[in-house]
Motif scaffolding. Structure first.
Motif, short mmCIF file in Angstrom:
data_model
loop_
_atom_site.label_atom_id
_atom_site.label_comp_id
_atom_site.label_asym_id
_atom_site.label_seq_id
_atom_site.Cartn_x
_atom_site.Cartn_y
_atom_site.Cartn_z
N UNK A 57 0.81 -1.22 0.00
CA UNK A 57 0.00 0.00 0.00
C UNK A 57 0.85 1.28 0.00
N UNK A 58 2.00 1.25 0.67
CA UNK A 58 2.82 2.47 0.78
C UNK A 58 3.16 3.06 -0.59
N UNK A 111 -4.19 -5.62 -0.58
CA UNK A 111 -4.48 -4.30 -0.04
C UNK A 111 -4.01 -3.16 -0.97
N UNK A 112 -2.88 -3.35 -1.64
CA UNK A 112 -2.41 -2.33 -2.58
C UNK A 112 -3.37 -2.19 -3.75
N UNK A 113 -3.87 -3.31 -4.24
CA UNK A 113 -4.84 -3.29 -5.35
C UNK A 113 -6.10 -2.56 -4.92
N UNK A 114 -6.58 -2.84 -3.72
CA UNK A 114 -7.79 -2.19 -3.22
C UNK A 114 -7.57 -0.69 -3.03
N UNK A 115 -6.44 -0.31 -2.46
CA UNK A 115 -6.14 1.12 -2.26
C UNK A 115 -6.03 1.83 -3.60
N UNK A 116 -5.37 1.20 -4.57
CA UNK A 116 -5.21 1.81 -5.90
C UNK A 116 -6.56 2.03 -6.56
N UNK A 118 -8.12 5.01 -4.76
CA UNK A 118 -7.41 6.28 -4.98
C UNK A 118 -7.19 6.59 -6.47
N UNK A 119 -7.63 5.70 -7.32
CA UNK A 119 -7.49 5.86 -8.78
C UNK A 119 -6.02 5.98 -9.20
N UNK A 120 -5.23 4.99 -8.76
CA UNK A 120 -3.82 4.90 -9.13
C UNK A 120 -3.66 3.68 -10.03
N UNK A 121 -2.95 3.86 -11.15
CA UNK A 121 -2.68 2.73 -12.05
C UNK A 121 -1.61 1.83 -11.45
#
Length: 153
Positions: A96-97, A125-130, A133-136
């Motif tokens: 996530x960081x 968790x990184x996939x969910x946060x992205x 937050x609309x991060x590719x």
């Protein structure tokens, strides 16, 4: 010119052609060999990614300074869309960081899109946060496909 001289000249010519053919095949094979992303040092990976982006049609590609970059390693533009890209050369899945850094850096650099580009894959968790937050997320598969696309030109 006698027969022995003709044989020697012919042998030299054939040898030169064989050397040229071998060098050509080695050069061609090297172009097709995948880069070993896992052995790159962090800055080397950032510069590699920047060059790869350029070869894949991104413009105004710039590697940011090492410290105080707000988590963004590469700035770029493609088709009128501006990008802030966080590069991560890791030996384990990216968490996530990195997504948070891309999110903060996208706004800091006033870019339209934030992305994380890595030689690995992402934690759930990184996939969910992205997504939130609309991060590719550009994972190893995406990186390899970009490298293959660049090689095909």
């Amino acid at each position: 010119m006698n027969t022995n001289q003709i044989i020697i000249i012919t042998a030299i010519s054939v040898g030169a052609m064989l050397v040229s053919a071998v060098l050509y095949l080695l050069k061609r094979a090297k172009r097709r060999m995948p880069e070993n992303f896992d052995l790159m040092e962090g800055h080397e990976f950032e510069y590699y990614c920047a060059e790869l982006l350029k070869k894949c049609g991104f413009q105004d590609v710039e590697v940011t300074r090492g410290s105080g970059d707000y988590g963004i390693d590469v700035l770029a533009e493609k088709d009128g869309v501006t990008y802030a890209i966080q590069c991560k050369c890791y030996s384990a899945p990216v968490g996530v960081k990195a997504v948070q850094e891309a999110y903060a850096g996208r706004d800091y650099y006033d870019r339209m899109v934030g992305a994380v580009l890595t030689n690995q894959y992402f934690t759930q968790p990184a996939v969910e946060a992205a997504r939130k937050l609309r991060i590719l997320l550009w994972d190893r598969g995406y990186l390899e496909s970009m490298a293959e696309e660049e090689r095909s030109f």
